[in-house]
Scaffold this active site. Structure first.
Site, mmCIF file in Angstrom:
data_model
loop_
_atom_site.group_PDB
_atom_site.id
_atom_site.type_symbol
_atom_site.label_atom_id
_atom_site.label_comp_id
_atom_site.label_asym_id
_atom_site.label_seq_id
_atom_site.Cartn_x
_atom_site.Cartn_y
_atom_site.Cartn_z
ATOM 1 N N HIS A 156 0.763 -1.329 -0.066
ATOM 2 C CA HIS A 156 -0.120 -0.082 0.189
ATOM 3 C C HIS A 156 0.867 1.370 0.051
ATOM 4 C CE1 HIS A 156 -3.843 -2.295 0.296
ATOM 5 N NE2 HIS A 156 -3.195 -2.957 1.268
ATOM 6 N N ASP A 162 -8.032 -4.937 7.741
ATOM 7 C CA ASP A 162 -8.398 -5.963 6.686
ATOM 8 C C ASP A 162 -9.348 -7.202 7.758
ATOM 9 O OD1 ASP A 162 -8.284 -5.401 4.117
ATOM 10 O OD2 ASP A 162 -6.063 -5.632 4.465
HETATM 11 C C1 3PY Z 1 -4.294 -4.075 7.698
HETATM 12 O O1 3PY Z 1 -4.683 -3.314 8.814
HETATM 13 O O2 3PY Z 1 -5.256 -4.699 6.907
HETATM 14 C C2 3PY Z 1 -3.135 -4.087 7.092
HETATM 15 O O3 3PY Z 1 -2.640 -4.548 6.401
HETATM 16 C C3 3PY Z 1 -2.010 -3.060 7.765
HETATM 17 O O4 3PY Z 1 -1.405 -2.333 6.816
HETATM 18 MG MG MG Z 2 -4.207 -5.313 5.206
#
Ligand code: 3PY
Ligand code: MG
Length: 248
Positions: free
Chosen positions: A35, A162
């Site tokens: 990211h 996520d």
């Molecule tokens: C998440 O929190 O999903 C991550 O991948 C952290 O960057």
């Molecule tokens: Mg993530």
């Protein structure tokens, strides 16, 4: 590795920022290839700046792809965080991509920069390189004990945003919802029962501290973008009321 706990997280194409994190004293700095707004060439410069101050260069790779994992390892990453691991088979593929054949893996040979900067890199690479599988999908969470048992895996790494989305929660920073915390505790227990590390993208120092107290071994406690935003906003609020920059 494999005893470090304070990690900083780099999202900008900013080798100087990576170097500053290392100079500040973080044990490792993760360059986020998934990211983050940076490319492979910039990542190499970041690795240089990080190592210069005795910190470990890590990478969060874009995907569980041996081609991408090979590139960051050959460039000298000493930790690899792999996103979206959902099954023990995926975890096994990830670990194998991090290890040479004599260590049970299938990593192709060509440690161009890693062998340049680290003595006896090839022979010691399994010991030097920390492989962390991200738990951040519902399937990964449900399989967490089996994933933790993957031979050669060094740790689990929680992606809270996520993982929250996987359970229909908002991806808020500092998620303290009891149901979420219960999942965190299960992941920590799975890692420790398997004798491996548990790490987490914590995002703020306060939350990182709380997660260490819960038993986390390693926390990504700051991001460069958040620090810059916080610092810039704080500077502006010290100067005076908002809106000065729009005055004509
Ligand atoms: C998440 O929190 O999903 C991550 O991948 C952290 O960057
Ligand atoms: Mg993530």
């Amino acid at each position: 590795m494999k005893d470090q706990n304070y990690n900083a997280w780099l999202l900008s194409p900013n080798p100087l920022g990576a170097e500053i994190f290392a100079k500040a004293g973080f044990d490792s700095v993760t360059v986020d290839m998934q990211h983050g707004m940076l490319d492979f060439r910039t990542a190499i410069d970041c690795f240089r700046g990080i190592a210069l101050h005795g910190s470990q260069p890590w990478a969060r790779v874009e995907a569980n792809d041996p081609a991408l994992i090979t590139k960051v390892l050959d460039a000298g990453a000493l930790g690899v965080i792999c996103p979206l691991i959902s099954t023990p088979e995926q975890a096994d593929d990830f670990v194998k991509a991090c290890r040479y054949q004599f260590d049970g893996g299938n990593r192709s040979f060509g440690p161009v920069r890693a062998a340049l900067v680290l003595d006896d890199y090839v022979g010691r690479s399994a010991e030097l390189v920390t492989a962390m599988a991200m738990i951040e999908t519902r399937e990964g969470f449900n399989n967490v004990e089996a994933i933790a048992a993957t031979p050669g895996l060094d740790g689990l790494f929680i992606g809270p945003a996520d993982l929250a989305l996987a359970f229909d929660m908002a991806p808020t920073p500092e998620n303290r919802d009891p149901a979420f915390i219960e999942r965190i505790d299960r992941i920590i227990a799975a890692a420790h029962d398997a004798g491996i590390l548990c790490g987490m993208f914590a995002g703020t120092p306060e939350y990182a501290k709380d997660m260490l107290a819960r038993g986390m071994d390693m926390v990504s406690a700051v991001t460069d973008t958040q620090i810059l935003l916080n610092g810039a906003q704080s500077a502006l609020s010290t100067i005076g009321p908002p809106g000065g920059h729009t005055a004509g």
